[in-house]
Write a protein that holds these residues in place. Structure first.
Motif, short mmCIF file in Angstrom:
data_model
loop_
_atom_site.label_atom_id
_atom_site.label_comp_id
_atom_site.label_asym_id
_atom_site.label_seq_id
_atom_site.Cartn_x
_atom_site.Cartn_y
_atom_site.Cartn_z
N CYS A 142 0.81 -1.22 0.00
CA CYS A 142 0.00 0.00 0.00
C CYS A 142 0.84 1.27 0.00
O CYS A 142 0.35 2.32 -0.38
N MET A 177 1.70 3.12 2.33
CA MET A 177 1.17 4.14 3.23
C MET A 177 2.15 4.42 4.38
O MET A 177 2.10 5.48 4.99
N CYS A 178 3.05 3.48 4.67
CA CYS A 178 3.86 3.59 5.88
C CYS A 178 5.24 4.18 5.60
O CYS A 178 6.16 4.01 6.39
N ARG A 180 2.17 10.58 2.19
CA ARG A 180 0.90 9.97 2.64
C ARG A 180 -0.27 10.53 1.85
O ARG A 180 -1.15 9.79 1.42
N THR A 203 -0.16 9.13 -1.65
CA THR A 203 -0.50 7.71 -1.67
C THR A 203 -2.00 7.54 -1.57
O THR A 203 -2.61 6.75 -2.30
N LEU A 204 -2.62 8.31 -0.68
CA LEU A 204 -4.07 8.21 -0.53
C LEU A 204 -4.78 8.67 -1.80
O LEU A 204 -5.76 8.07 -2.23
N MET A 260 -8.23 7.25 7.31
CA MET A 260 -6.91 7.72 6.88
C MET A 260 -7.03 8.96 6.01
O MET A 260 -6.25 9.89 6.14
N TYR A 279 -5.08 12.05 7.02
CA TYR A 279 -3.84 12.36 6.30
C TYR A 279 -4.06 12.80 4.86
O TYR A 279 -3.12 13.15 4.17
N CYS A 281 -4.68 -4.53 -0.89
CA CYS A 281 -3.74 -4.64 0.22
C CYS A 281 -3.36 -6.10 0.46
O CYS A 281 -2.47 -6.38 1.24
#
Lengths: 167, 689
Positions: B48, B50-51, B86, B89-90, B115, B119, B152
């Motif tokens: 993903c 996201m991290c 972030r 990515t979203l 999220m 974010y 995911c």
């Protein structure tokens, strides 16, 4: 020490000023509404009894997302959701409100439900004659609040009598 | 313990064990690093993005979910670059994700929603049309809406790793990638619904819960699944006195997030159209609906009359009712009806195990032991079908700790895939197979032995002898079938001195037979009791008009496990609390029914109040091993009972030939399973029978 003549003139001037307002208003158009002989007039933004809107096809706009019920500070909105199927299609989305009740005993006409609605389904109408001698009549059902099917719209498939089964 | 690694995250000095991932180390330090694909206990995916975090001296941003901690590492999670990553990515994840949150079942508990709120960017720069594919139905319980999927791979991994089924995969590539079921257009799997619960978005949705309500509209009640003996906690979503869904997203209870189809969906028997909602009394040969007072009067008057005439009573208890009810029933039978003829259907020989372990403590394994102990020996049972939680625990133990699993079973089982030794045995060949394995088992540091009704009576003693001769710490689990089989035995629903056993009671000419929540007249082939009733007066408490209830003189409609409070003891002897989730009109909890009968008979004084808490207090005082700490069970946990020598005093001991497991698979649950719409609707259920 005030003079007597000054006193008389002062009073006369005050009366003349007051009567001036009276005569001016007598000549201008009236603002009094003759309710109930004539229908009451409202500003657009007036928050009256709710109306559940339909889209151009006559389908209900409400998709039973429960956001109005969540936003309601008086907790007066009760919804039961159900799924649209091939044969019974009530709303534009996948889901519709099988039951949609507003308890006007509790509603404070704050308009949060209207603000929360993502599909503009619930709106405030201008209905204000909701008083009743019997409080049990103050729980309005979906059928009481739905807007009429717009002229020329293809009417939606109407649920069979008694409504579709819950599941 | 190896030295801790020292690192800095957002200026905070953090210490973590070597091998810890940065995302976990941050979590321990109270710093959230958002992620979708990372899921504790599953393999790493890094799908993903996201991290992403900044790590000093690394040229690019790193995925915190795949990066192990290193000495002196400096991690930053709050820099403008990370915030931008972030956000983008979203934005990217939302490229195809429809914004139908108001309609989506996940709305309100959706990780993507949360999220983006926290974010994400308010607006997207994409003007391209979103790819839309119509929703698909994988099975009666699993629906898949491809556009909502953020790929995911959690569902793919939980199905493959957690459940050991591997029924989900990914087809096509790039923007067209899609989750697909193992049989092209439909699933053939355990139908456990783990994929639905683990889905961070609303891509996989449940056919049962679909479009019923929204998460914040429900009350969540922690109940214990009433089907098999594993005692999984299922959190029931309740609205308007209706159970709308079951899951365990809060990971509480002995099962963590695990639930099988029965725990997650098979609560639906409670509103089956055939559910009894009024007492029935036989009048002119026909069962007729009557009021509760009339039915209770009929029972109480007849019981009193039989008592006065010196007649004999027989009492058959249940594997489903709570400890309190079983305790009260035994007390009722012994003290008011003054009869030694009490029994219930045994599904495993726990008595022999407790007996064989006399004088030893800490030898009964718990559900947690199957995850923590270094080796497990499975004897006889196909755990994945009959005890899915235990199977899940063993699988997780193998994945996380590389536990050694031995399977000695009559047929192929799921454990074969990762067992160090799988042996097929014919009935009676168990001990020969065990002798062959002796050397390997002896080399294990510790062992848990799980056995089913292939071992009973003297065989259990022999098995314990074998276990003890290995010279390593061995713990045991005796498998039993239903939610409170252990409790029924522990509460002493067993024949007293000179008492008749279940089969004898059915065949005897009793003055009255009282059956609470059991179906002994169900004509299973080769089982005594397929005969018609012999007793002159038959009282049955049940949810449905079963084969037994059909023959009764009085049928009292009972509440299901989800409609009453109390405690139950699972197959490993762990006690958990049941909480009332709903009320069903007309039905009463068995404890209340028994209390009312006692009151009508004028015998309530001898039995005490029929309040679950009061009865449980008495159980804690008087039943061996049940003096358990209350905080543990009151906070939704499980407290193991501590068996003591001679806990079950049964005249002559149990008869091995009467111990018989129903071997219910994943899609059956005895009589109760017949009334679950879900269990009967899934394809595998029909194939399974």
């Amino acid at each position: 020490m005030p003079n007597k003549i000054e006193d008389v003139f002062g009073v006369a001037a005050a009366i003349a000023k007051g009567m001036g307002v009276t005569f001016k208003e007598m000549m201008s158009p009236t603002v009094t509404e003759y309710y109930p002989d004539e229908p009451a007039k409202f500003e657009e933004r007036y928050r009256g009894a709710h109306v559940l809107q339909r889209d151009a096809n006559g389908m209900e706009k409400c998709v039973a997302c429960f956001l109005c019920a969540a936003a309601c500070p008086a907790d007066c909105i009760y919804i039961e959701a159900a799924e649209n199927t091939e044969t019974v299609r009530i709303s534009g989305g996948e889901r519709y409100a099988r039951v949609y009740n507003i308890d006007y005993n509790r509603c404070i006409f704050c308009g949060y439900c209207v603000e929360a609605c993502p599909t503009d389904a619930i709106t405030h109408g201008h209905g204000f004659e909701v008083a009743s001698f019997n409080t049990s009549t103050l729980i309005k059902r979906k059928e009481d609040m739905l807007a009429p099917i717009p002229p020329g719209a293809k009417p939606p498939v109407i649920a069979p009598a008694g409504g579709p089964a819950a599941h | 313990m190896p030295d801790l690694v020292k690192l800095t995250i957002d200026g905070k000095a953090v210490q973590a064990a070597p091998g810890t991932l940065v995302i976990d180390a941050a979590k321990m330090a109270g710093i959230e690093i958002p992620a979708f694909c990372y899921y504790e206990g599953l393999t790493l995916q890094a799908a993903c993005r996201m991290c992403l975090v900044e790590v000093e001296k690394m040229p690019k941003m790193m995925t915190a979910c795949t990066l192990p901690v290193a000495e002196g590492m400096v991690v930053r999670t709050e820099t403008p670059q990370v915030a931008q990553a972030r956000k983008y990515t979203l934005e990217f994840l939302l490229t195809n994700h429809p914004l139908d949150c108001p309609v989506c079942d996940k709305g309100g508990e959706c990780e993507l929603q949360d999220m983006v709120f926290r974010y994400g960017a308010g607006e997207s720069r994409y003007t391209e049309e979103k790819v839309h594919t119509p929703e698909k139905q994988f099975s009666p319980v699993v629906f898949f809406d491809a556009p909502r999927c953020i790929l995911c791979f959690r569902c793919v991994r939980i199905c493959n790793e957690g459940m050991g089924v591997g029924a989900l995969g990914v087809i096509y590539r790039g923007v067209l990638s899609e989750i697909a079921p193992n049989h092209g257009d439909h699933l053939e799997c355990d139908e456990c619904g783990a994929c639905i619960d683990i889905c961070p978005v609303g891509a996989l949705t449940s056919g049962i819960y679909r479009y019923q309500t929204r998460p914040w509209e429900m009350q969540h009640v922690g109940a214990i699944c009433t089907h098999c003996g594993d005692g999984c906690k299922t959190t029931l979503g309740v609205r308007n006195n209706r159970i709308i869904r079951g899951n365990n997203r809060d990971h509480s209870g002995i099962n963590g997030e695990f639930l099988c189809i029965k725990g997650r969906y098979a609560f639906d028997f409670y509103d089956h159209p055939e559910r009894l909602q009024a007492p029935l009394v036989r009048k002119n040969g026909k069962l007729e609906e009557v009021s509760w007072s009339e039915a209770l009067d009929t029972v109480a008057n007849r019981f009193n009359q039989i008592r006065a005439d010196g007649g004999t009573f027989g009492v058959i208890g249940s594997n489903h009712t709570t400890n309190e009810e079983n305790f009260y029933l035994r007390k009722f039978a012994r003290e008011v009806l003054a009869t030694p003829h009490i029994d219930h259907h045994r599904t495993g020989d726990v008595t022999a195990l407790v007996d064989a372990l006399s004088g030893k403590t800490g030898r009964m394994a718990t559900v947690a032991d199957l995850y923590n102990r270094k080796a497990v020996l499975v004897l006889g049972a196909d755990l994945a079908r009959e005890h899915p939680l235990l199977s899940f625990q063993i699988r997780a133990n193998y994945r996380h700790h590389q536990a050694h699993v031995y399977a000695v079973t009559p047929g192929p089982v799921r454990e074969d895939k990762y067992a160090v030794a799988s042996v097929r045995v014919a009935s009676g060949g168990y001990f020969a197979a065990l002798e062959d394995l002796r050397a390997r088992l002896k080399a294990e540091p510790e062992l848990v032995i799980v056995f089913d009704d292939s071992f009973k009576g003297p065989d259990v003693h022999r098995l314990v002898e074998f276990g003890e001769s290995l010279g390593i710490p061995v713990r045991y689990i005796c498998l039993v079938d239903y939610s409170n089989s252990r409790g029924a035995l522990d509460m002493g629903l067993v024949p007293g001195e000179g008492g008749m056993r279940l089969d004898e009671m059915l065949a005897a000419d009793l003055s009255a037979l009282w059956v609470v929540g059991a179906n002994p007249f169900k004509g299973t082939p080769g089982v005594p009791g397929s005969v018609a009733r012999k007793a002159r007066f038959l009282v049955v408490q049940d949810l449905f008009l079963t084969e037994t209830a059909e023959q009764a003189d009085v049928v009292l409609p009972a509440a299901s496990a989800y409609e009453k409070s109390g405690t139950v003891t699972n197959t490993t002897g762990e006690v958990q609390r049941l909480k009332r989730a709903i009320n069903t009109m007309g039905a009463k909890p068995d404890l209340e029914i028994m209390g009312f009968i006692a009151r009508q008979m004028g015998a309530a004084g001898a039995l005490g109040p029929w309040v679950p808490e009061t009865v449980f207090a008495e159980i804690r005082r008087t039943v061996h091993g049940y003096d358990i700490p209350l905080p543990e069970i009151d906070t939704g946990g499980a407290a193991p009972t501590t068996p003591v020598n001679g806990r079950v005093t049964e005249a002559g001991g149990p008869r091995p030939d009467l111990i018989r497991s129903d071997h219910n698979g994943l899609f059956a649950s005895g009589t109760l399973g017949r009334y679950s719409k879900v269990l009967n609707s899934v394809l595998e259920g029909r194939l399974d029978r």
